[in-house]
Design an enzyme around this catalytic site. Sequence first.
Site, PDB file in Angstrom:
ATOM      1  N   GLU A  60     -33.627 -36.686  33.630  1.00 18.68           N
ATOM      2  CA  GLU A  60     -34.233 -35.462  34.163  1.00 18.68           C
ATOM      3  C   GLU A  60     -33.336 -34.228  33.994  1.00 18.68           C
ATOM      4  OE1 GLU A  60     -34.565 -38.346  35.828  1.00 18.68           O
ATOM      5  OE2 GLU A  60     -36.734 -38.626  35.914  1.00 18.68           O
ATOM      6  N   HIS A 129     -41.422 -41.687  46.168  1.00 21.59           N
ATOM      7  CA  HIS A 129     -42.477 -41.330  45.210  1.00 21.59           C
ATOM      8  C   HIS A 129     -43.617 -40.564  45.864  1.00 21.59           C
ATOM      9  CE1 HIS A 129     -40.576 -43.883  42.244  1.00 21.59           C
ATOM     10  NE2 HIS A 129     -41.552 -43.709  41.378  1.00 21.59           N
TER      11      HIS A 129
END
Lengths: 324, 323
Positions: A60, A129
């Site tokens: 990322e 999540h």
Amino acid sequence: MPELSYREAVRDALSQAMRQDDGVFVMGEDIAEMGGSMGVTAGMLDEFGPERIRNTPISEMAIVGAGIGAAMQGMRPVVEVMYEDFLTVSMEQIVNQAAKHRYMSGGQLKVPLTIRTQGGAGWSPGAQHAQQVEAWFVHVPGLKVVFASTPADVRGLLWSAIYDDNPVVCFEHRTLYGLKEEMPEQLEAIPIGQGRVHREGSDVTVVATGRLVHEALQVAEQADSEGVSVEVWDPRTLQPLDVDGLVASVKKTNRVVVAHEAVTRGGFGAEITAVVQEEAFDWLDAPVERVGARFAPIPFAPVMENYVVPHADNVLEAIRKTVS
Amino acid sequence: MAKVERKGTLSEQRLRTFLREMLLIRRFEEKVEERFRAGELPGFLHVAIGQEGVAVGVCQAMDDGDVFASTHRAHGHTLARGTHPNAVMAELYGKLEGCSHGYGGSMHLYDVERGNLGANAVVGGGLPAITGAALAFKLRQEPRVAVAFFGDGATNIGTFHESLNLAQLWQVPAVFVLEDNHWAESTPELQHSPIRDLSKRAEAFGMRVMKADGQDVEEVHRVAQRALKHARDGKGPVFMHVQTERLVGHYIGDPQVYRDKEQLRELQETRDPVTLLREKLGVSDEEFDEADREVQELVDASVAFAKAGTDPKPEDALKNIYA
């Protein structure tokens, strides 16, 4: 008019921008053959090929940072960060690099980068999540923050984000991907920084984002039957905030409920509340009510997840409180 | 001189230019130390004394259109790429005439026109953007190269590994220049890395490694030319491992309690890149003093320029946040 889902509307904005402009390309994890973890980019590999629908390693920091570098060279990259929880991994690049290059260079650089991400509770993915972190980014000068709640809005706002000369973080809510709406074939750009009145009312304004817009619209009918006229206002862009639109609604209704799925404490609703008291205190007939998640990570067990995040009944309760 | 007649070596004239460039950085940095100690310069300052050969060798090998990202120790790279000392010094004084118009400071020197995409105060922070700039060059089929400078300390941070992996995977035209001065602030390489040869980290990604002695500017330049050509020719990124020496503290005022003073003195005597080039070229005292006077005048003039510069208005702080 074609009917597009929220998912298809995102795809349509990306595809139309890529057809129009070679400088637009998409990078992210599993976005090519797989079409992304939520299927948003499904089929785009066939049309645009692997150079422009660019699968990345799980990195990322580097993929956001590579987006920054390509943007500084005049391209308009769109980086998909698979879950907004993973924005935390790329936080340094977003906060210290993307947001500040223009400033630190004294205006020499532009970073026209779009970061798309998604999250939200409802499917029990657990604590890493499903959280909603949009407020973190509103705190960073140099970033713009978009959170669209309908298919037409997500299409028009994503388009504007791609063509904005600043880094824009676009939040999508996972449970909205299947939501459908008719919209013109021709994409209509929606300006960044413009809120939307979803439903007019005269007694209380519910300022809601993401999933909570729909929860608010749902309970507005119930409130109506109780004799309370509810206005639902969605800022759509959290930074910059449409202060005029917000204040106009508050001056009309004199009562405010803020509602988002993120944790209440330090959430975006706190900023809305502060702005309302700064700009429209004399028009308020009741304290501003806040609806958001309890101060807990998102738990796994569905019964606990359901307990932590806010729902329509929480919004209705808050509406009743402001008029009581 | 037999040395300069060898194939692939530089003309003596070019090397004399390099000497002057390195001397300019040296005198500039000494002046910065002096003005900092006099209380004139705000901020945190890191000078590149000892590492001038890396800056000049690499930056002189770059083409117009190439871009680079620098580190907190950025004055040398910026001057070597052609930003006027006036603009750099004015930045250190926080003036509008500075190369970042007073918004950046020593650790955020920019000069986009000359390819300087910014010095970065987050160690390793600039590497991903260099990978992305190189990706843009590749996608648009432009014969340009993006260069990242960083130190040995940066090879331990995630952005380093992610960026090298991505750059090699995508075969983008980037050159990663490791200025290995063996210190991460006060922490010696022995305490921050389990391996002695940091280029193994690039080899692990399958990246082409090229090595150079950073105290020999001619060698740095020769290797940088090869590295840039390799990247520009579409053969993929290069990891350029340059051994260098930080002949001063991490920051101005660093008492270097962690460093063996005798070893440092020895390095200053034997590994000073300015002295080494001067000896290699056989420059006379007279000639050296003349060059020294010239650069000293430039440096003095940069201080005068900076002091006469325009202070930003406080409310200028609210400009340049958004495009």
